[in-house]
Design an enzyme around this catalytic site. Structure first.
Site, PDB file in Angstrom:
ATOM      1  N   HIS A 185     -32.296 -34.825  -1.501  1.00  0.00           N
ATOM      2  CA  HIS A 185     -33.444 -34.434  -2.357  1.00  0.00           C
ATOM      3  C   HIS A 185     -34.720 -33.944  -1.505  1.00  0.00           C
ATOM      4  O   HIS A 185     -35.694 -33.537  -1.948  1.00  0.00           O
ATOM      5  CB  HIS A 185     -33.942 -35.778  -2.898  1.00  0.00           C
ATOM      6  CG  HIS A 185     -34.403 -36.759  -1.934  1.00  0.00           C
ATOM      7  ND1 HIS A 185     -33.985 -37.619  -1.526  1.00  0.00           N
ATOM      8  CD2 HIS A 185     -35.520 -37.083  -1.763  1.00  0.00           C
ATOM      9  CE1 HIS A 185     -34.408 -38.597  -0.749  1.00  0.00           C
ATOM     10  NE2 HIS A 185     -35.877 -38.049  -0.967  1.00  0.00           N
ATOM     11  N   ASP A 203     -26.441 -38.118  -1.496  1.00  0.00           N
ATOM     12  CA  ASP A 203     -27.981 -37.664  -1.063  1.00  0.00           C
ATOM     13  C   ASP A 203     -28.188 -37.275   0.392  1.00  0.00           C
ATOM     14  O   ASP A 203     -29.056 -37.791   0.993  1.00  0.00           O
ATOM     15  CB  ASP A 203     -29.156 -38.681  -1.534  1.00  0.00           C
ATOM     16  CG  ASP A 203     -30.411 -38.327  -1.531  1.00  0.00           C
ATOM     17  OD1 ASP A 203     -30.537 -36.958  -1.558  1.00  0.00           O
ATOM     18  OD2 ASP A 203     -31.442 -39.269  -1.235  1.00  0.00           O
ATOM     19  N   SER A 225     -38.113 -39.719   4.260  1.00  0.00           N
ATOM     20  CA  SER A 225     -36.824 -39.405   3.740  1.00  0.00           C
ATOM     21  C   SER A 225     -36.144 -38.395   4.696  1.00  0.00           C
ATOM     22  O   SER A 225     -36.599 -37.516   5.073  1.00  0.00           O
ATOM     23  CB  SER A 225     -36.840 -38.886   2.214  1.00  0.00           C
ATOM     24  OG  SER A 225     -37.206 -39.865   1.158  1.00  0.00           O
TER      25      SER A 225
END
Length: 405
Positions: A144, A174, A248
């Protein structure tokens, strides 16, 4: 002259003889005797368990070893210094087409602008983090973070910046793999997450809110977290080390500076860290890295079914004594399950002899099976238990696996 001497000598001789007799008879007359060390008392043999009365037997007790307490360090700077150079900042940008104003489609209004028609595009940028995992320049990050990006820029802690190439992505876990072309790259050490334990020290390194590389500390709060709804394949490490937007794709390291996970998501009601963060374990990330680099895609086993967990009500309707297994609610046309004769409404109880207790765990176990392998299944159909053998297929992209219900 002799007579007087004899008269004195006789009484003296008698006195001496008398003194000798008295001393031999009463030696204490010479004074207290010289002390000598006392003789030790005779040894007494300790009673054994065999000759002791049963009521007085000494109980057998396990003696605990002295506690071995390892003093925690006052600083984790060495661990951070070992890992931090391999953690990078990732800036991705993409061009977004804006919806054209209805007036601009009218030639009457367009004539006033000529060639200077206002641009109907704009750039969107996002930030995240990544981890250099090999000297060849491979970087692990989240899918993402770079999803839909037209350009990806990677910035190292030493000040170097470069554009990155996307090697491959895996939306279902992911994860994504990038590659950068720079020399003398710092590389992080990977830690086997099978040895990670709840309570271990954990530190998150990333670029939260774009403020620059930041380190936060906590512990491993849990392992093997599933049913979070974050991705199709979930096996997360949970930590209370603060993870915020921008973290992230960054590194979750242990007290020795080795990588234990890729920071991925947080549970938050405010958008900020509330001590519930999740990281993809290193073992899973390394497996996906190998597939993306060597195969260009992640290879997973696949049955070609859509399944629904069994509730107590469904179990009763299928005549099952306990709510275990999954109900097949859809079968992909020409998929492995369809070729093996499975139908919607079948209840899948066992895979390779192992009972299905959790649908997501079973899906992860099937994904780990090499496509082409023969897999025995146990199903219930109309109250009858059947044994079916199925040839495992390779899981296709999402758009190619729509089931028939």
């Amino acid at each position: 002259m002799r007579r007087p001497l004899l008269a004195y000598a006789l009484p003296v001789l008698i006195g001496v003889l008398l003194a000798i007799v008295l001393l031999n008879t009463f030696p204490q007359l010479l004074g207290p005797p010289q002390s000598s060390p006392p003789e030790p008392p005779p040894a007494v043999e300790a009673p054994s368990e065999l000759n002791q009365p049963a009521s007085r037997a000494t109980p057998e007790v396990r003696q605990a070893e002295p506690l071995s307490r390892m003093q925690g360090p006052v600083s984790y700077s060495e661990a951070v210094e070992k890992a931090a150079p391999a953690v990078v900042n990732i800036y991705s940008s993409r061009v977004v087409a804006l919806e054209e104003h209805p007036m601009m489609s009218d030639p009457f209004f367009r004539q006033f602008f000529g060639d200077d028609v206002p641009s109907q595009q704009r750039f969107l940028s996002s930030l995240g983090s990544g981890v250099i995992v090999s000297e060849d320049g491979y970087v692990l990050t989240n899918h993402h973070v770079i999803d839909g990006a037209d350009e990806i820029q990677v910035a190292l802690r030493d000040g170097r910046e470069t554009l990155a190439q996307v090697i491959g992505t895996d939306p279902e876990s992911d994860l994504a793999v990038l590659r950068i072309d720079l020399e003398d790259l710092p590389v992080i050490t990977l830690y086997d997450t099978e040895d990670v334990a709840v309570g271990d020290i954990a530190m998150a390194i990333g670029n939260p809110f774009g403020v620059g590389q930041t380190v936060t500390m906590g512990i491993i709060s849990a392992t093997g977290r599933t049913h979070l709804g974050l991705s199709a394949y979930e096996d997360f490490i949970q930590t209370d080390a603060a993870i915020n937007p921008g973290n992230s794709g960054g590194a979750l390291i242990n007290a020795e500076g080795a990588l234990v996970g890729i920071n991925t998501a947080i549970f938050s009601r405010s958008g900020g860290s509330q001590g519930v963060g999740f990281a993809i374990p290193t073992r899973l990330a390394h497996s996906i890295l190998d597939d993306l680099v060597t195969q260009g895609r992640v290879i997973r086993g696949w049955l070609g079914i859509e399944a629904q967990e069994i509730t107590p009500e469904l179990a009763a309707s299928f005549g099952l004594q306990a709510p275990r297994g999954v109900v097949i609610s859809g079968v992909v046309r020409d998929g492995p399950a369809a070729r093996a004769g499975l139908r919607p409404g079948d209840v899948l109880l066992e895979v390779d002899g192992r009972p299905i207790l959790d649908a997501r765990v079973a899906m992860s176990d099937i994904a780990a099976i090499q496509p082409g392998a023969t897999l025995p299944l146990t199903v219930v159909r109309s109250g009858d238990k059947l044994s079916i053998e199925l040839e495992v297929g390779e899981r296709p992209p999402p758009q190619l696996r729509q089931p028939e219900r």
